[in-house]
Design an enzyme around this catalytic site. Structure first.
Site, mmCIF file in Angstrom:
data_model
loop_
_atom_site.group_PDB
_atom_site.id
_atom_site.type_symbol
_atom_site.label_atom_id
_atom_site.label_comp_id
_atom_site.label_asym_id
_atom_site.label_seq_id
_atom_site.Cartn_x
_atom_site.Cartn_y
_atom_site.Cartn_z
ATOM 1 N N CYS A 207 -1.792 -3.594 -5.590
ATOM 2 C CA CYS A 207 -2.632 -3.060 -4.519
ATOM 3 C C CYS A 207 -2.158 -3.455 -3.129
ATOM 4 C CB CYS A 207 -4.063 -3.557 -4.697
ATOM 5 S SG CYS A 207 -4.706 -3.347 -6.347
ATOM 6 N N ARG B 123 -6.099 3.926 0.217
ATOM 7 C CA ARG B 123 -6.188 4.084 -1.237
ATOM 8 C C ARG B 123 -7.056 3.012 -1.864
ATOM 9 N NH1 ARG B 123 -0.466 4.734 -3.971
ATOM 10 N NH2 ARG B 123 -1.768 5.125 -5.783
#
Length: 336
Positions: free
Chosen positions: A194, A235
């Protein structure tokens, strides 16, 4: 392009993973097989490049061939995880085709396509950027927890303030949504994937591998880092909110995903947001960033030409096609 995912059923948490591949998924991390294969491949790439630099070209080609084969085997080990655990069709397909592509690249290098040393250099540098963060605990922790904190701040700007607590990875990385107040009862936590480091490593390796003035290389690298960081943050927030609030929990979609994709009903929103929407858009973003960087650093077209040759078996002159013929580097690697 390497990164990791994890999933915790006990905590009803989905992982927000933002890249297209993984280095050490939870399935294999206990035995370190993928880490070992990755380090062996990158080390062999670097040694082959060192031999080539010294003019010992034939042994360099043979060692490079072995390195490419090892790199392919590394990706092959990822297939069961991507298929069964991550349930990502895109990642599964990419991991499956990686082995034959890597073997073919090694075959071409073995048979004298010395221009592939430039692509080999780019891949090796990508690994050097990513693998230390993957394997050095305090670096990994800092990256993950910093990304979690930044994502939480962005969520707060949108009116969500769940707080952060310890995720299944042991870091302060889990968004603490109340399962009794959300639609799915699930939440997400941040892993190394991430952080955007995988995409940063891709462009960092390409930029570092080519010969060009430092000022233009620095400008290209800085731009790519900023853009990737921003898109990665978007995102994270998208997946981090879509999962608990069930943005994609429509009845027909849940029925399709559970019947044909083997998904858990309450995990559908996460899978759609992460494995389909975000991963497809990630590919689009990588292409877009590449297009912009070519304007600043057209020299990166050289390793991309090699990628196209491996994929199609056809020689392409991207410099000519994009009107950048004057930027074609006179690098040391030439085909025989």
């Amino acid at each position: 392009m390497t990164m990791s995912f994890a999933f915790s059923t006990a905590e009803s948490a989905s992982v927000v993973g933002l890249e297209a591949a993984s280095t050490t998924p939870a399935l294999f991390s206990s035995i370190g097989m993928t880490d070992a294969l990755a380090w062996v491949a990158i080390g062999a790439f670097l040694l082959a490049l060192g031999l080539e630099w010294q003019g010992v070209r034939e042994p360099a080609r043979y060692l490079g061939t072995g390195a490419w084969f090892t790199f392919g085997v590394f990706w092959l080990t990822m297939v069961p995880y991507y298929y069964a655990d991550a349930q990502s069709p895109l990642q599964t397909v990419l991991a499956v085709v990686a082995l034959p592509l890597c073997v073919y690249t090694g075959y071409l290098l073995w048979n004298g396509r010395n221009s592939l040393f430039l692509l080999t250099k780019a891949i090796a540098l990508m690994g050097l950027i990513y693998l230390p963060a993957e394997t050095i605990p305090f670096v990994r922790q800092w990256l993950i927890e910093t990304t979690a904190a930044q994502t939480h701040v962005a969520m707060e700007l949108l009116g969500h303030s769940p707080g952060i607590n310890e995720g299944a990875n042991g870091y302060e990385s889990r968004f603490d949504f109340d399962p009794d107040e959300t639609v799915t009862g699930r939440t997400t936590y941040i892993v190394l994937a991430c952080t955007g480091l995988g995409s940063m490593a891709i462009f960092g390796g390409l930029i570092a591998a080519v010969n060009a003035p430092f000022k233009r290389k620095a400008a290209a690298f800085s731009l790519s880092i900023v853009v990737i960081w921003f898109l990665n943050l978007v995102r994270n927030v998208f997946i981090g909110l879509a999962s608990p609030w069930g943005w994609f929990q429509q009845e027909w979609l849940v029925s399709f995903m559970t019947t044909y994709m083997g998904a858990q009903p309450d995990r559908v929103s996460y899978l759609v947001a992460h494995n389909y929407i975000s991963q497809v858009l990630a590919v689009v973003a990588l292409v877009g960033i590449t297009y912009v960087l070519v304007k600043i650093l057209p020299e990166i077209l050289a390793p991309l030409e090699e990628v196209l040759f491996v994929l199609t078996g056809t020689e392409y002159d991207l410099f000519e096609a994009l009107g950048k013929s004057d930027a074609r580097p006179d690098h040391r690697y030439s085909s025989q």
